[in-house]
Design an enzyme around this catalytic site. Structure first.
Site, mmCIF file in Angstrom:
data_model
loop_
_atom_site.group_PDB
_atom_site.id
_atom_site.type_symbol
_atom_site.label_atom_id
_atom_site.label_comp_id
_atom_site.label_asym_id
_atom_site.label_seq_id
_atom_site.Cartn_x
_atom_site.Cartn_y
_atom_site.Cartn_z
ATOM 1 N N GLY A 1 0.821 -1.210 0.000
ATOM 2 C CA GLY A 1 0.000 0.000 0.000
ATOM 3 C C GLY A 1 0.851 1.255 0.000
ATOM 4 N N GLY B 1 6.078 4.719 -8.421
ATOM 5 C CA GLY B 1 6.839 3.485 -8.639
ATOM 6 C C GLY B 1 5.914 2.282 -8.753
ATOM 7 N N HIS B 2 4.927 2.206 -7.835
ATOM 8 C CA HIS B 2 3.946 1.106 -7.921
ATOM 9 C C HIS B 2 3.117 1.238 -9.201
ATOM 10 C CE1 HIS B 2 4.339 1.499 -3.389
ATOM 11 N NE2 HIS B 2 4.632 0.237 -3.571
ATOM 12 N N GLN C 1 7.441 -9.273 7.922
ATOM 13 C CA GLN C 1 8.707 -8.728 7.423
ATOM 14 C C GLN C 1 9.191 -7.524 8.227
ATOM 15 O OE1 GLN C 1 6.807 -8.025 3.460
ATOM 16 N NE2 GLN C 1 8.138 -6.242 3.359
ATOM 17 N N LYS D 1 14.324 -1.039 -7.205
ATOM 18 C CA LYS D 1 14.769 -0.326 -5.995
ATOM 19 C C LYS D 1 15.037 -1.349 -4.891
ATOM 20 C CE LYS D 1 13.535 2.268 -2.193
ATOM 21 N NZ LYS D 1 12.670 1.713 -1.170
ATOM 22 N N MET E 1 11.785 6.570 -5.277
ATOM 23 C CA MET E 1 10.431 6.596 -4.697
ATOM 24 C C MET E 1 10.302 5.480 -3.659
ATOM 25 S SD MET E 1 7.748 8.219 -6.710
ATOM 26 C CE MET E 1 8.055 9.591 -7.797
ATOM 27 N N SER E 2 9.711 5.839 -2.533
ATOM 28 C CA SER E 2 9.484 4.871 -1.461
ATOM 29 C C SER E 2 8.321 5.364 -0.624
ATOM 30 C CB SER E 2 10.742 4.778 -0.592
ATOM 31 O OG SER E 2 10.428 4.174 0.645
ATOM 32 N N SER E 3 7.543 4.396 -0.111
ATOM 33 C CA SER E 3 6.421 4.782 0.750
ATOM 34 C C SER E 3 6.917 5.511 1.988
ATOM 35 C CB SER E 3 5.643 3.539 1.161
ATOM 36 O OG SER E 3 5.212 2.867 0.005
HETATM 37 O O1 PAF Z 1 8.052 -4.707 -1.829
HETATM 38 C C1 PAF Z 1 7.073 -4.749 -1.050
HETATM 39 O O2 PAF Z 1 6.268 -3.825 -0.979
HETATM 40 C C2 PAF Z 1 6.899 -5.966 -0.141
HETATM 41 O O3 PAF Z 1 8.114 -6.436 0.309
HETATM 42 C C3 PAF Z 1 6.071 -7.077 -0.797
HETATM 43 C C4 PAF Z 1 6.772 -7.667 -2.008
HETATM 44 C C5 PAF Z 1 4.706 -6.561 -1.196
HETATM 45 C C6 PAF Z 1 5.868 -8.230 0.206
HETATM 46 O O4 PAF Z 1 5.202 -7.793 1.355
#
Ligand code: PAF
Length: 280
Positions: free
Chosen positions: A33, A38-39, A63, A151, A186-188
């Site tokens: 999310g 980037g997404h 994670q 990235k 770009m990063s959240s």
């Molecule tokens: O890159 C991410 O946003 C996360 O590591 C992923 C691949 C969705 C797994 O939770």
């Protein structure tokens, strides 16, 4: 028209069955999310490859380490839906924790040597948590192609390895890092950065540029260039790693080549920053 599915995977599985019967290929963009351009580039790549595109939005507890930002990781499901739909996502799926980690679940994935270096050293839970959730997501979505950003290059390499090791019939597609106009990857997590932080955060991309210049001017000695770049590193940015690695197994590179990648990891006031690029 994009379809939004909250919670349990069965409505999504049913919808995908129908598309599969019609001969559609399925593209998959797993995310946590807080979507950004980037997404959106990953979703567009899947669309351009002709896929019916599924986007999952799931902040994966497995994670995150005990002192990391799981609780405050930004979540905005409505905004994510808008951005995924605008980029051409066909199905946007929001599983709950209980959908992916039911109380009786016991099994997890333990990646190998690729996960023991770079980010894996300071964040030992990170790649096992990613592999476990990505394998679950792959088995539910059963995509033909899955899209990941460069990235997170180490993540991409580990997922490729997992797909090969478990004989999954999925084509893993790596997409170029998308950057802000000032060069920041770009990063959240960029939304945590203040104006003042931002200049410090740009150290990562500036260090990549400096390495590229040195390589273009003939530097081939990785140790010498690493020492030079580390000396210029600012005191207020905690360096986790600055490493030259070859692109496939991420082994350390002593003699620099055009395809050698510089990998950078750092913490700025506890905010995780990473970047990487080929130096040639
Ligand atoms: O890159 C991410 O946003 C996360 O590591 C992923 C691949 C969705 C797994 O939770």
């Amino acid at each position: 028209m994009s379809q939004r599915i909250d919670g349990h995977p069965y409505p999504m599985i049913q919808a995908l069955e129908q598309y599969r019967r019609e001969g559609q290929t399925i593209g998959f963009v797993p995310t946590m999310g807080c979507l950004h351009r980037g997404h959106q580039a990953l979703i567009e790549a899947s669309r351009n490859d002709g896929n019916l595109t599924v986007v999952s939005v799931f902040v994966n507890p497995a994670q995150f380490g005990p002192n990391e930002d799981f609780d405050k990781y930004p979540r905005d499901n409505d905004r994510d839906y808008e951005l995924a739909a605008a980029a051409g996502g066909d199905i946007v799926w929001y599983p709950d924790v209980a959908d992916l980690y039911p109380a009786d679940a016991q099994t997890s994935v333990r990646p190998g040597a690729l996960a023991d270096k770079l980010c894996g050293i300071s964040r030992p839970q990170f790649f096992p948590g990613i592999c476990t959730v990505v394998l679950k997501l792959f088995n539910l979505v059963r995509p033909h192609q899955a899209y990941f950003g460069e990235k997170d290059y180490q993540q991409l390499a580990i997922i490729r390895r997992m797909v090969a090791d478990f004989y999954l019939e999925i084509d893993v597609v790596g997409c170029q890092t998308v950057r802000e106009t000032d060069g920041l990857a770009m990063s959240s997590r960029n939304r945590y950065l203040t104006e003042a932080d931002r200049d410090t955060a740009l150290t990562l991309v500036r260090t990549i540029e400096a390495a590229r210049r040195a390589f273009a001017e003939g530097e081939r000695n990785a140790a010498a260039l690493k020492t030079h770049l580390t000396k210029a590193w600012p005191k207020d940015l905690e360096l986790d790693y600055l490493d030259f690695r070859e692109p496939d197994f991420l082994e350390e590179e002593h003699q620099l080549k055009a395809e050698t990648r510089l990998f950078l990891g750092a913490w700025l006031r506890g905010i995780r920053l990473i970047d990487n690029a080929a130096i040639g």
